[in-house]
Design an enzyme around this catalytic site. Structure first.
Site, mmCIF file in Angstrom:
data_model
loop_
_atom_site.group_PDB
_atom_site.id
_atom_site.type_symbol
_atom_site.label_atom_id
_atom_site.label_comp_id
_atom_site.label_asym_id
_atom_site.label_seq_id
_atom_site.Cartn_x
_atom_site.Cartn_y
_atom_site.Cartn_z
ATOM 1 N N CYS A 1 0.937 -1.168 -0.066
ATOM 2 C CA CYS A 1 -0.141 0.027 -0.038
ATOM 3 C C CYS A 1 0.772 1.122 -0.048
ATOM 4 O O CYS A 1 1.855 1.422 0.892
ATOM 5 C CB CYS A 1 -0.862 0.125 1.272
ATOM 6 S SG CYS A 1 -1.802 1.509 1.405
ATOM 7 N N ASP B 1 0.174 -6.022 0.128
ATOM 8 C CA ASP B 1 -0.962 -6.758 -0.791
ATOM 9 C C ASP B 1 -0.598 -7.720 -1.500
ATOM 10 O O ASP B 1 0.396 -7.781 -2.130
ATOM 11 C CB ASP B 1 -1.480 -5.352 -1.585
ATOM 12 C CG ASP B 1 -1.980 -4.469 -0.922
ATOM 13 O OD1 ASP B 1 -2.542 -4.744 0.031
ATOM 14 O OD2 ASP B 1 -1.713 -3.144 -1.320
#
Length: 273
Positions: free
Chosen positions: A181, A188
């Protein structure tokens, strides 16, 4: 200095909403990121969001729980920041609606305003979800290739085609995609599918390239667009699809795809989802 995310809720302490509030949605322009990709191809695509924590009250105050799928077209001028989306969805928790159709219509109208394009909304109460299973992304998984990895920042120069090989049609899959992120730095995780017709892509090189995004800070949608543009520019396929199925965070998973023409993509969840 202010950035487009300066006033976003992501990475900041927030108070969860106690009443419906469409102003919680925080749109982000797609254009600035796309300007870094160079000339954009003529492509199709969508960002598919699955939400697993949907709830509202029926007219008598009884809670209804559901999941929902939202499909944002890639051509929308704006995407919605994920934490703001979660806060917005939670703002429905204590509001009364006559039925799921009314909830869906309200969400659709708010999301159209936020992203600037038509949005598909499909709500499924939990009791109707029996029999939904998991499927791996279709294609040949390349993760068992024995490669030495030294680069963990985006390295499109790693991509190459196999010299002298004829045009092929194949679908390759990896479960090793990871990015971060850009605001919180949280990881992620995703599985990615690359389907193409064109000069044969060196599979080891493709795997190294996918892993090279491991320390890259970018939103899911932008990562997929970067992968698509890098493969399209360097490998020059006749057709191309790049589809990522990200694992959920905060009750949401995001699954962007970009392709050289409109295609049908699998909506099945992977095991990690």
């Amino acid at each position: 200095m202010n950035t487009p995310l300066t006033h976003a809720p992501l990475g900041q302490e927030v108070v969860y909403p106690t009443s419906y509030d469409p102003k919680l949605l925080f749109p982000i322009d797609r254009a600035p990121n796309r300007q870094t990709l160079g000339p954009l191809p003529d492509w199709a695509g969508a960002d598919i969001w699955n939400a697993y924590e949907i709830s509202w009250l029926n007219p008598r105050g009884k809670p209804i729980v559901a999941t929902a799928r939202f499909v944002f077209p890639h051509s929308s001028p704006r995407l919605v920041e994920s934490k703001s989306f979660k806060l917005y969805l939670n703002s429905f928790n204590d509001e009364r609606f006559s039925n799921e159709q009314e909830v869906g219509e309200r969400m659709r109208a708010d999301l159209v305003t936020a992203c600037g394009a038509t949005v598909e909304v499909e709500i499924t109460p939990v009791g109707r979800q029996a029999g939904q299973g998991y499927e791996a992304l279709e294609g040949e998984n390349i993760d068992d290739i024995d490669v030495e990895i030294e680069v963990y920042t985006p390295a499109p120069e790693l991509l190459r085609c196999v010299p002298g090989e004829p045009v092929v049609e194949e679908t390759l899959v990896s479960d090793l995609l990871k990015s971060n992120c850009p605001v919180t730095g949280q990881p992620d995780w995703a599985s990615v599918q690359v389907r193409y017709v064109g000069p044969q892509i060196d599979r080891a090189a493709l795997l190294k390239y996918i892993v090279s995004l491991r320390r890259h800070d970018e939103f899911h949608e932008h990562c997929v667009e970067k992968m698509y543009c890098d493969i399209w520019r360097i490998c020059r396929p006749e057709s191309l699809l790049v589809y990522a199925r990200y694992t959920r965070r905060g009750g949401l998973d995001i699954n962007p795809w970009r392709a050289s023409s409109a295609v049908e993509v699998s909506q099945a969840r992977t095991v990690r989802q």
